[in-house]
Design a protein around this motif. Sequence first.
Motif, PDB file in Angstrom:
ATOM      1  N   PHE A  53      39.908  51.300 -48.810  1.00 33.77           N
ATOM      2  CA  PHE A  53      40.423  50.371 -47.628  1.00 33.77           C
ATOM      3  C   PHE A  53      40.622  48.704 -47.443  1.00 33.77           C
ATOM      4  O   PHE A  53      41.866  48.150 -46.665  1.00 33.77           O
ATOM      5  CB  PHE A  53      38.750  49.596 -47.677  1.00 33.77           C
ATOM      6  N   SER A  54      41.035  48.457 -48.596  1.00 33.56           N
ATOM      7  CA  SER A  54      42.285  47.400 -48.397  1.00 33.56           C
ATOM      8  C   SER A  54      43.797  47.466 -48.528  1.00 33.56           C
ATOM      9  O   SER A  54      44.489  46.907 -48.086  1.00 33.56           O
ATOM     10  CB  SER A  54      42.091  46.341 -50.293  1.00 33.56           C
ATOM     11  N   ASP A  55      43.752  48.883 -49.148  1.00 31.99           N
ATOM     12  CA  ASP A  55      45.402  49.092 -48.112  1.00 31.99           C
ATOM     13  C   ASP A  55      45.877  49.265 -47.017  1.00 31.99           C
ATOM     14  O   ASP A  55      46.322  48.959 -46.315  1.00 31.99           O
ATOM     15  CB  ASP A  55      46.213  51.079 -49.439  1.00 31.99           C
ATOM     16  N   ALA A  56      44.722  49.825 -46.372  1.00 32.99           N
ATOM     17  CA  ALA A  56      44.370  49.969 -45.101  1.00 32.99           C
ATOM     18  C   ALA A  56      44.314  48.722 -44.089  1.00 32.99           C
ATOM     19  O   ALA A  56      45.163  48.546 -43.020  1.00 32.99           O
ATOM     20  CB  ALA A  56      43.631  50.747 -44.493  1.00 32.99           C
ATOM     21  N   SER A  57      44.563  47.829 -44.773  1.00 34.87           N
ATOM     22  CA  SER A  57      43.571  46.343 -44.501  1.00 34.87           C
ATOM     23  C   SER A  57      45.418  45.506 -44.240  1.00 34.87           C
ATOM     24  O   SER A  57      45.458  44.932 -42.602  1.00 34.87           O
ATOM     25  CB  SER A  57      42.834  45.702 -44.366  1.00 34.87           C
ATOM     26  N   VAL A  63      45.996  40.868 -44.794  1.00 32.40           N
ATOM     27  CA  VAL A  63      46.763  40.835 -46.167  1.00 32.40           C
ATOM     28  C   VAL A  63      45.287  39.790 -47.276  1.00 32.40           C
ATOM     29  O   VAL A  63      45.707  39.769 -48.191  1.00 32.40           O
ATOM     30  CB  VAL A  63      47.794  40.021 -46.822  1.00 32.40           C
ATOM     31  N   GLU A  64      44.235  39.105 -46.720  1.00 31.94           N
ATOM     32  CA  GLU A  64      43.255  37.993 -47.320  1.00 31.94           C
ATOM     33  C   GLU A  64      42.427  39.201 -48.489  1.00 31.94           C
ATOM     34  O   GLU A  64      42.181  38.762 -49.361  1.00 31.94           O
ATOM     35  CB  GLU A  64      42.534  37.376 -46.478  1.00 31.94           C
ATOM     36  N   LEU A  65      42.799  40.098 -48.263  1.00 29.66           N
ATOM     37  CA  LEU A  65      41.207  40.805 -48.699  1.00 29.66           C
ATOM     38  C   LEU A  65      42.043  41.013 -50.226  1.00 29.66           C
ATOM     39  O   LEU A  65      43.475  41.574 -50.318  1.00 29.66           O
ATOM     40  CB  LEU A  65      40.824  42.300 -48.495  1.00 29.66           C
ATOM     41  N   PRO A  66      41.193  40.392 -51.104  1.00 37.57           N
ATOM     42  CA  PRO A  66      41.799  41.312 -52.468  1.00 37.57           C
ATOM     43  C   PRO A  66      41.570  43.079 -53.586  1.00 37.57           C
ATOM     44  O   PRO A  66      40.964  43.780 -52.267  1.00 37.57           O
ATOM     45  CB  PRO A  66      40.703  40.895 -53.661  1.00 37.57           C
ATOM     46  N   GLU A  67      43.135  43.247 -53.981  1.00 34.26           N
ATOM     47  CA  GLU A  67      43.232  44.684 -54.108  1.00 34.26           C
ATOM     48  C   GLU A  67      41.720  45.671 -54.786  1.00 34.26           C
ATOM     49  O   GLU A  67      41.822  46.803 -54.826  1.00 34.26           O
ATOM     50  CB  GLU A  67      44.592  44.727 -54.912  1.00 34.26           C
ATOM     51  N   GLU A  68      41.167  44.708 -55.020  1.00 37.47           N
ATOM     52  CA  GLU A  68      40.737  45.190 -56.594  1.00 37.47           C
ATOM     53  C   GLU A  68      39.561  44.742 -55.738  1.00 37.47           C
ATOM     54  O   GLU A  68      39.223  43.496 -55.256  1.00 37.47           O
ATOM     55  CB  GLU A  68      40.595  44.026 -57.415  1.00 37.47           C
ATOM     56  N   ALA A  69      38.069  45.876 -56.292  1.00 38.45           N
ATOM     57  CA  ALA A  69      36.651  45.485 -55.367  1.00 38.45           C
ATOM     58  C   ALA A  69      36.188  44.820 -55.934  1.00 38.45           C
ATOM     59  O   ALA A  69      36.023  43.868 -57.458  1.00 38.45           O
ATOM     60  CB  ALA A  69      35.931  46.664 -55.293  1.00 38.45           C
ATOM     61  N   LEU A  82      32.695  36.833 -47.794  1.00 38.04           N
ATOM     62  CA  LEU A  82      31.621  38.181 -46.606  1.00 38.04           C
ATOM     63  C   LEU A  82      32.549  37.733 -44.898  1.00 38.04           C
ATOM     64  O   LEU A  82      32.764  38.564 -44.611  1.00 38.04           O
ATOM     65  CB  LEU A  82      30.454  37.778 -46.424  1.00 38.04           C
ATOM     66  N   ARG A  83      32.954  36.848 -44.168  1.00 39.09           N
ATOM     67  CA  ARG A  83      33.699  36.713 -43.946  1.00 39.09           C
ATOM     68  C   ARG A  83      35.052  37.347 -43.456  1.00 39.09           C
ATOM     69  O   ARG A  83      35.376  38.049 -42.871  1.00 39.09           O
ATOM     70  CB  ARG A  83      33.876  34.756 -42.838  1.00 39.09           C
ATOM     71  N   LYS A  84      35.795  37.430 -44.594  1.00 40.11           N
ATOM     72  CA  LYS A  84      37.487  37.986 -44.278  1.00 40.11           C
ATOM     73  C   LYS A  84      36.737  39.790 -44.576  1.00 40.11           C
ATOM     74  O   LYS A  84      37.590  40.465 -44.128  1.00 40.11           O
ATOM     75  CB  LYS A  84      38.295  37.968 -45.844  1.00 40.11           C
ATOM     76  N   PHE A  85      35.871  40.331 -45.327  1.00 43.13           N
ATOM     77  CA  PHE A  85      35.013  41.435 -45.456  1.00 43.13           C
ATOM     78  C   PHE A  85      35.322  42.072 -44.354  1.00 43.13           C
ATOM     79  O   PHE A  85      35.479  43.446 -43.665  1.00 43.13           O
ATOM     80  CB  PHE A  85      34.623  41.550 -46.257  1.00 43.13           C
ATOM     81  N   HIS A  86      33.839  41.623 -43.691  1.00 45.16           N
ATOM     82  CA  HIS A  86      33.314  41.228 -42.250  1.00 45.16           C
ATOM     83  C   HIS A  86      34.638  41.614 -40.989  1.00 45.16           C
ATOM     84  O   HIS A  86      34.820  43.047 -40.436  1.00 45.16           O
ATOM     85  CB  HIS A  86      32.633  39.636 -41.882  1.00 45.16           C
ATOM     86  N   HIS A  87      35.443  40.169 -41.195  1.00 41.59           N
ATOM     87  CA  HIS A  87      36.663  40.920 -40.628  1.00 41.59           C
ATOM     88  C   HIS A  87      37.763  41.610 -40.269  1.00 41.59           C
ATOM     89  O   HIS A  87      37.990  42.703 -39.120  1.00 41.59           O
ATOM     90  CB  HIS A  87      37.091  39.778 -40.429  1.00 41.59           C
TER      91      HIS A  87
END
Lengths: 124, 349
Positions: A53-57, A63-69, A82-87
């Motif tokens: 998921f983060s690679d795909a984003s 680029v806002e998502l962390p690489e690690e869950a 949550l907002r970034k995850f949702h987006h």
Amino acid sequence: MRLLTHNMLSSNIKGVTNGFPLRIEVEKVVEKEVEINHDFLRNIFPKIDWKAFSDASRIMGYVELPEEAPEPSVLESDLEFLRKFHHALLELHLEEGALVCPETGRKFPVNKGIPNMLLHEDEV
Amino acid sequence: MTSVFHACHSPLPYFPRKCQRSHPPRPSVSFPSSSFSRRCQSDARFMATSVKTAAWTTPDGSALQDGISEYFDKSSGFWEDIWGDHMHHGFYDPDSNVSGTDHIAAQIRMIEESLRFAGISEDPAKQPKRIVDVGCGLGASSRYLARKYGAECQGFTLGAVQAGRANVLAKAEGLADKVSFQVADALNQPFPDGQFDLVWSMESGEHMPDKAKFVNELARVAAPGGTIIIVTECRRDLGPSEKSLQPWEKKLLNRICNAFYLPEWCSTSDYVKLLQSLSLQDIKVADWSQHVAPFWPAVKRSILTWKGFISLLRSGLKTIKGALMIPLMIQGHQKGVIKYAIITCRKPE
């Protein structure tokens, strides 16, 4: 096609042992706003393959998502996360492009946001 | 796109359509002037196609697949006008008087009765969170289930136009976050193993040329502990001393197969054997033929109105031929050759 969908699709071409995740080729990304639902995000989080998921984003330009869950407890209180995850999960759409089988390189086209995952006769 | 209240008109006077919600207008679909599409303009969903009958007598997968996608893509607009977005039978009380029945409500009841039969829990913690709609049509089941359970639902169909329309309807209903639709083949589902708590096949099994592969895929994508629900028309089971159907029964079914884009019919017990061979548990079966019995006679009555008849004549000989198939469906049901069945099971933990 949202990244939530991408996180569930795989290539089932005959002979392919691991068809997940599909690589994304972007031609057109569209952002479509969707009302946030925190409970939905908390329920779906454990089922997401985070690395895919983060690679795909990132490929989609976000680029806002962390690489690690993050730890699940983060979803209880961190509204910004949550907002970034949702987006990334629900508001970024691959409108035109392709999904590529990681083993064979075969491209599954995405047109008007709809992935076409039909296999050819020789791939089943 | 602004939603407009969909005009509740119907060319079939026996189906007053109660529009409970507003839908975005469909883009106008121009039908090419082939007898295929002209027939679709006046036929209900199960009307015959103009495709050469030879295609259905041999189980040629890709010809069938192309035919199904073209047929449903071209006719789904017409279907949506008459029936709305649920593309399956309604569930009726046996021997009830259905004149004036809200058929949309009956279609929704079909979904609810199926979930109840499968034993889907009322406990929110145990309800499905991830659902796949196999052969989703215009996605009405997906949207209904997503709304009911707050679940995430993936639907797929062979038809790109259907998938597109399904996505538009999802957005209009505020469900774009929960449901999405793609083009894919039920015989090769594009998902890794064990993804879905609920695997839903509502009247799509009829179209699968390879039932074993179809059932295998349903089981494969079901999560451990997940539920599989198959609702389908099928042929009757054979008696203990029978090796095959009677010749007249085979002839009846063949004529229907040729007309309605169906590969060879299978029976409920064929499905059960396939599910058992995959070690699926809690296999339950019910014959719901009596609960859908009003459907075909109602379709027939609608064609036999003056308005329906004129429209039929205008649409040409192939349409008339298609309409002549409806009595066969009624006959098939009345004589117990054609059954309507629900088959549910669970994947072991």
